[in-house]
Scaffold this active site. Structure first.
Site, PDB file in Angstrom:
ATOM      1  N   CYS A 169      37.530   2.875  68.783  1.00  0.00           N
ATOM      2  CA  CYS A 169      37.616   2.717  67.323  1.00  0.00           C
ATOM      3  C   CYS A 169      38.751   3.535  66.723  1.00  0.00           C
ATOM      4  O   CYS A 169      39.118   3.330  65.576  1.00  0.00           O
ATOM      5  CB  CYS A 169      36.293   3.103  66.681  1.00  0.00           C
ATOM      6  SG  CYS A 169      34.898   2.272  67.434  1.00  0.00           S
TER       7      CYS A 169
ATOM      8  N   HIS B  77      36.599   5.391  59.555  1.00  0.00           N
ATOM      9  CA  HIS B  77      36.144   4.319  60.444  1.00  0.00           C
ATOM     10  C   HIS B  77      34.756   3.878  59.975  1.00  0.00           C
ATOM     11  O   HIS B  77      33.898   4.711  59.690  1.00  0.00           O
ATOM     12  CB  HIS B  77      36.098   4.821  61.887  1.00  0.00           C
ATOM     13  CG  HIS B  77      35.382   3.891  62.816  1.00  0.00           C
ATOM     14  ND1 HIS B  77      35.644   2.535  62.844  1.00  0.00           N
ATOM     15  CD2 HIS B  77      34.397   4.112  63.729  1.00  0.00           C
ATOM     16  CE1 HIS B  77      34.853   1.974  63.741  1.00  0.00           C
ATOM     17  NE2 HIS B  77      34.088   2.893  64.286  1.00  0.00           N
TER      18      HIS B  77
ATOM     19  N   ASN C 240      30.635  -2.876  62.232  1.00  0.00           N
ATOM     20  CA  ASN C 240      31.585  -2.047  62.975  1.00  0.00           C
ATOM     21  C   ASN C 240      32.498  -2.950  63.815  1.00  0.00           C
ATOM     22  O   ASN C 240      32.081  -3.480  64.840  1.00  0.00           O
ATOM     23  CB  ASN C 240      30.804  -1.073  63.867  1.00  0.00           C
ATOM     24  CG  ASN C 240      31.713  -0.150  64.654  1.00  0.00           C
ATOM     25  OD1 ASN C 240      32.928  -0.326  64.661  1.00  0.00           O
ATOM     26  ND2 ASN C 240      31.125   0.825  65.319  1.00  0.00           N
TER      27      ASN C 240
HETATM   28  O1  UT7 Z   1      32.165   3.095  66.659  1.00  0.00           O
HETATM   29  C1  UT7 Z   1      31.257   3.877  67.376  1.00  0.00           C
HETATM   30  C2  UT7 Z   1      30.052   3.040  67.644  1.00  0.00           C
HETATM   31  N1  UT7 Z   1      28.794   3.634  67.600  1.00  0.00           N
HETATM   32  C3  UT7 Z   1      28.218   4.205  66.524  1.00  0.00           C
HETATM   33  O2  UT7 Z   1      28.776   4.452  65.504  1.00  0.00           O
HETATM   34  C4  UT7 Z   1      26.756   4.510  66.668  1.00  0.00           C
HETATM   35  C5  UT7 Z   1      26.352   5.812  66.058  1.00  0.00           C
HETATM   36  N2  UT7 Z   1      24.911   5.880  65.980  1.00  0.00           N
HETATM   37  C6  UT7 Z   1      24.243   5.281  64.979  1.00  0.00           C
HETATM   38  O3  UT7 Z   1      24.840   4.693  64.080  1.00  0.00           O
HETATM   39  C7  UT7 Z   1      22.755   5.403  64.969  1.00  0.00           C
HETATM   40  O4  UT7 Z   1      22.353   6.307  65.959  1.00  0.00           O
HETATM   41  C8  UT7 Z   1      22.046   4.022  65.177  1.00  0.00           C
HETATM   42  C9  UT7 Z   1      22.248   3.152  63.943  1.00  0.00           C
HETATM   43  C10 UT7 Z   1      22.582   3.334  66.418  1.00  0.00           C
HETATM   44  C11 UT7 Z   1      20.542   4.256  65.355  1.00  0.00           C
HETATM   45  O5  UT7 Z   1      20.005   4.888  64.201  1.00  0.00           O
HETATM   46  P1  UT7 Z   1      19.018   6.131  64.367  1.00  0.00           P
HETATM   47  O6  UT7 Z   1      18.620   6.529  63.007  1.00  0.00           O
HETATM   48  O7  UT7 Z   1      19.744   7.141  65.226  1.00  0.00           O
HETATM   49  O8  UT7 Z   1      17.790   5.479  65.086  1.00  0.00           O
HETATM   50  P2  UT7 Z   1      17.162   5.827  66.526  1.00  0.00           P
HETATM   51  O9  UT7 Z   1      18.071   5.402  67.617  1.00  0.00           O
HETATM   52  O10 UT7 Z   1      16.730   7.265  66.497  1.00  0.00           O
HETATM   53  O11 UT7 Z   1      15.886   4.904  66.535  1.00  0.00           O
HETATM   54  C12 UT7 Z   1      14.834   5.066  65.588  1.00  0.00           C
HETATM   55  C13 UT7 Z   1      13.821   3.974  65.823  1.00  0.00           C
HETATM   56  C14 UT7 Z   1      13.429   3.803  67.284  1.00  0.00           C
HETATM   57  O12 UT7 Z   1      12.045   3.477  67.329  1.00  0.00           O
HETATM   58  P3  UT7 Z   1      10.966   4.589  67.727  1.00  0.00           P
HETATM   59  O13 UT7 Z   1      11.338   5.036  69.103  1.00  0.00           O
HETATM   60  O14 UT7 Z   1      11.099   5.662  66.696  1.00  0.00           O
HETATM   61  O15 UT7 Z   1       9.686   3.816  67.653  1.00  0.00           O
HETATM   62  C15 UT7 Z   1      14.215   2.603  67.740  1.00  0.00           C
HETATM   63  O16 UT7 Z   1      13.598   1.900  68.785  1.00  0.00           O
HETATM   64  O17 UT7 Z   1      14.388   2.718  65.429  1.00  0.00           O
HETATM   65  C16 UT7 Z   1      14.229   1.782  66.480  1.00  0.00           C
HETATM   66  N3  UT7 Z   1      15.335   0.825  66.434  1.00  0.00           N
HETATM   67  C17 UT7 Z   1      15.297  -0.287  65.687  1.00  0.00           C
HETATM   68  N4  UT7 Z   1      14.351  -0.821  64.901  1.00  0.00           N
HETATM   69  C18 UT7 Z   1      14.643  -1.976  64.264  1.00  0.00           C
HETATM   70  C19 UT7 Z   1      16.537   0.921  67.054  1.00  0.00           C
HETATM   71  N5  UT7 Z   1      17.285  -0.155  66.718  1.00  0.00           N
HETATM   72  C20 UT7 Z   1      16.557  -0.902  65.876  1.00  0.00           C
HETATM   73  C21 UT7 Z   1      16.791  -2.115  65.186  1.00  0.00           C
HETATM   74  N6  UT7 Z   1      15.815  -2.611  64.399  1.00  0.00           N
HETATM   75  N7  UT7 Z   1      17.953  -2.788  65.287  1.00  0.00           N
END
Ligand code: UT7
Length: 326
Positions: free
Chosen positions: A113, A253, A283
């Site tokens: 990115c 970004h 993204n």
């Molecule tokens: O250009 C670089 C590319 N990458 C990035 O920028 C990614 C950077 N990271 C992020 O933006 C965030 O970490 C995410 C958006 C990917 C995830 O958000 P988060 O607030 O860190 O959520 P999490 O991974 O801690 O997950 C929280 C919950 C989990 O459920 P449990 O274990 O608490 O029951 C996940 O399974 O949200 C769940 N989850 C979803 N639920 C609904 C994860 N993805 C989804 C989804 N829909 N798409």
């Protein structure tokens, strides 16, 4: 200051729109979760017959038309991408073919990115050193081809698109006041596409294991992203001997609204100065900054003499920031 000018910008965004509601029908997710956790509402998806070079060629055509020049008059094409047309040759060479141009140097920058800002840094150096006079710097991605559409943790995040800038020798006071770029390859495994290269060549097993798609530890990326993106832009602002208050336009970004907000606040820039195209496009990796730049330019948000701050982080881990006098 390094004297250069971004004389024109352009973009190419595929027609097909995939909304959060569409994704609700594909994986166990909701518009509410995606909106709250990321800020994304919809993203573009390339047509089946479109590859990254088609998007890059479209963005260069648009930028060249806006500059009133022919693409054949460029003396360099630099493409930032992680979703190359082929492992070789470079997507920049395929882009030349799509544009029907030849002769000028063409190369890819593999910095995830951060690819557009890495490309801008290279173009600036080439122009300041006298090696080149007119370079197209493009960020282009077809992320939809490297996504596991069954993995809700990643498939909701990404989109396809390309943005381009035509960089020439400086005009008046225009130029790059300061920049900051770097990388930490020790963090490579937190965000990568495991298979398809020399580490893990394509095989039936690699395809079955979905190893040709994005593998990401979202939480770890999030934490490093905030530190890298705000660190790079804060250092660049300091090196430019300006303050966050002096910045007229802030383009981070566009990966996650919460990361963008954290970077903006740490850089000391007011909220209304931040460009946010994330809800529309998701993204698009290396394409987010040049697309946001082009849309700001079209909207008249940049006047001669304005200070533009751009900052990025990406797979690698890479980061970069540039403070540009428009
Ligand atoms: O250009 C670089 C590319 N990458 C990035 O920028 C990614 C950077 N990271 C992020 O933006 C965030 O970490 C995410 C958006 C990917 C995830 O958000 P988060 O607030 O860190 O959520 P999490 O991974 O801690 O997950 C929280 C919950 C989990 O459920 P449990 O274990 O608490 O029951 C996940 O399974 O949200 C769940 N989850 C979803 N639920 C609904 C994860 N993805 C989804 C989804 N829909 N798409």
């Amino acid at each position: 200051m390094k004297s250069i000018k971004i004389v024109a910008t352009g973009s190419y965004l595929p027609e097909k729109v995939l909304t959060n509601n569409d994704l609700e029908k594909m994986v166990d997710t909701s518009d509410e979760w995606i909106t709250e956790r990321t800020g994304i509402k919809e993203r573009r998806i390339a047509a089946e017959d479109e590859s990254t070079s088609d998007l890059c060629a479209g963005a260069i055509k648009d930028a060249c038309a806006n500059a009133g020049i022919d693409p054949s008059s460029l003396d360099g094409v630099i493409v930032g991408t992680s979703t190359t047309d082929t492992l070789f040759p470079s997507t920049a060479c395929w882009t030349q073919k799509k544009l029907g141009i030849k002769g000028m140097a063409a190369l890819d920058v593999s910095a995830g990115c951060s690819g557009f800002l890495y490309g801008l840094e290279l173009a600036t150096s080439l122009i300041v050193s006298g090696t080149s006079k007119r370079i197209a710097v493009v960020g282009g991605e077809v992320m939809s081809r490297v996504i596991n559409w069954k993995d809700r943790r990643t498939c909701v995040l990404f989109g396809d698109g390309a943005g381009a800038a035509i960089v020439t020798e400086g005009v008046g006071d225009s130029g790059v006041l300061a920049s900051n770029w770097g990388a930490d390859g020790n963090l490579a495994p937190i965000l990568y596409q495991p298979a398809g290269g020399s580490q893990q060549p394509a095989s039936h097993e690699s395809v079955d294991a979905m190893a040709h798609t994005v593998h990401m530890e979202g939480n770890t990326v999030f934490k490093h992203a905030v530190v890298a993106m705000s660190g790079a832009v804060t250092k660049a602002i300091e090196a430019a001997e300006v303050s966050g208050d002096d910045i007229d336009l802030f383009i981070p970004h566009q990966a996650n609204m919460r990361i963008m907000e954290a970077a903006r606040q740490r850089a000391g820039v007011d909220a209304e100065k931040m460009v946010n195209v994330l809800p529309k496009y998701g993204n698009m990796s290396a394409a987010t900054i040049p697309v946001a730049l082009h849309e700001s330019n079209l909207a008249g948000r940049l006047k001669d003499g304005d200070l533009l701050a751009m900052t990025a982080f990406g797979t690698g881990f890479t980061w970069g920031a540039s403070i540009v006098r428009w």
